[in-house]
Design an enzyme around this catalytic site. Sequence first.
Site, PDB file in Angstrom:
ATOM      1  CD  GLU A   1     -37.578   8.492   0.357  1.00 47.30           C
ATOM      2  OE1 GLU A   1     -36.922   7.738   1.104  1.00 47.30           O
ATOM      3  OE2 GLU A   1     -37.538   8.425  -0.879  1.00 47.30           O
TER       4      GLU A   1
ATOM      5  CB  CYS B   1     -33.514  10.262   7.318  1.00 45.32           C
ATOM      6  SG  CYS B   1     -32.838  10.841   5.769  1.00 45.32           S
TER       7      CYS B   1
ATOM      8  CE  LYS C   1     -47.679  20.507   7.135  1.00 41.81           C
ATOM      9  NZ  LYS C   1     -46.712  20.778   8.213  1.00 41.81           N
TER      10      LYS C   1
ATOM     11  CD  GLU D   1     -35.846   8.223  13.370  1.00 47.00           C
ATOM     12  OE1 GLU D   1     -37.058   8.448  13.510  1.00 47.00           O
ATOM     13  OE2 GLU D   1     -35.260   8.396  12.288  1.00 47.00           O
TER      14      GLU D   1
END
Length: 486
Positions: free
Chosen positions: A254, A288, A178, A390
């Site tokens: 992750e 990331c 997906k 973040e």
Amino acid sequence: MKEVKHFINGEYVGSKSGKQFDNVNPANGQVFGKVHEAGRDEVNAAVAAAREALHGEWGRMSVEKRLSLVKKVAERINERFDEFLEAECLDTGKPASLASHVDIPRGAANFGFFADHVKNFPTESFFTDTPDGAGAVNYGVRKPRGVLAVIAPWNLPLLLMTWKVGPALACGNTVVVKPSEITPTTAALLGEVMNEVGIPKGVYNVVHGFGPDSAGAYLTEHPDVDGITFTGESRTGEVIMRAAAKGVRPVSLELGGKNPSLVFNDADMDAAIDGHLRSIFINCGQVCFNTERVYVQRDIHDEFVARLKAAVEQFRPGAWNDDSCNLGPLVSEEHQQKVLSYFKKAEEAGATVVTGGGVPEMPEELQGGFWVQPTIWTGLKETDAPACEEVFGPCVHIAPFDTEEEAVALANNTRYGLGASVWTRDVSRAHRMGQVLDVGMLWVNSWFLRDLRTSFGGNGASGVGREGGVHGLEFYSELRNVCIKL
Ligand code: NAD
């Protein structure tokens, strides 16, 4: 209008419901394609195809043949390089100069690397004494885990998806992918490649759609999925972990980060500036491992800030295929609004905006795009949102420190533990940092320098498990012990 369909059991299919959503070009905000949205019917069909393929030709194939097919996937992506490049750049807006060096070649390499790696990966064996003196032999066998759900993000769509699909197929699993709803095209295109090289039907499937109440949730909650591997936000990771708890299925996660870098006064300043230009701003800050907090030893702090500012002001935002430009837009309007909200919070918290802080002037044809200026702040408190949450944009907070102990405490003061970088010429200090910084991956005098044999992943809110090298095989295969009494 481009149309992106699901890839199920070796064929492209639309949604039974007829539901579709827009594919938007981040550079100008215009709709350039339609994407089919999977309902439960399509997800069920994809999972059933993946299950069936496990028991068919794929499941019976020799390891040698399987790995040669996986290798061919890499070769075929490279042969169709320009198509993958254009598809990735249109979905994400990222410059071709970046995607042609990172996204596409590394996306292809993930198949080649894991094909070689699985071939050469040993298992354990022990001789066991028994009371009758004859003994027993134990040995390990690695078996595929089964049908794996692969849920991927939008920032490096092909690369991060194949980072999972490569080892999954090399280990003999089947997958239902997906991709992010924002970047569906390269995952769909990969279906053609699978057919071209002869990967059997049902081994690689793709369903499109969103997360909650859509393809993502239907797939991760599906009882016939044997494991879930996910890259994305930490908050979504919690939802996925809950879905995986039903049926006690393994997950590999992750997740996000708020990655620090430490610049000591013995660092090579030129290398540190170059390194931070990449580590903060590459892919418009949407990696990331991007650095979002920089701590600089006080006596070189002002010089570092001034030099980084001068270098950052050389960035040229523009269209993906304009060679004179080196910075793309953010991936979506929603993400642009999120990043701009942090720009506002930084100003409200009294930050000094060293450079940027707004939306750049763009030529008329790009004015509808999701552009933001590369931005540097100083003067925030560690508890201010832009300094501790973040952001995932081209922005950074820089603060001074005096001692090594203080720098380490600042770097570790986060619930995340993904990556960090350290800039120093002191070898002993570099090794000390390797012991005390609480992250999954530490780079010294570099950033995102990757050897695919090494572990990849994060601590704390940044994830569960490690991918890469032998570590990924813990998730992508089941270890079985065979004990033979002699
Ligand atoms: P996201 O969590 O919003 O979405 C990731 C994927 O999950 C998408 O495909 C989305 O449709 C799907 N999803 C969302 N909700 C779901 C649900 N309830 N059930 C099932 N699927 C669901 O993340 P994003 O915005 O696409 O990516 C950016 C984030 O990813 C950042 O936080 C970044 O740090 C992180 N990231 C981490 C790594 C890493 O290796 N640690 C790499 C890249 C990105």
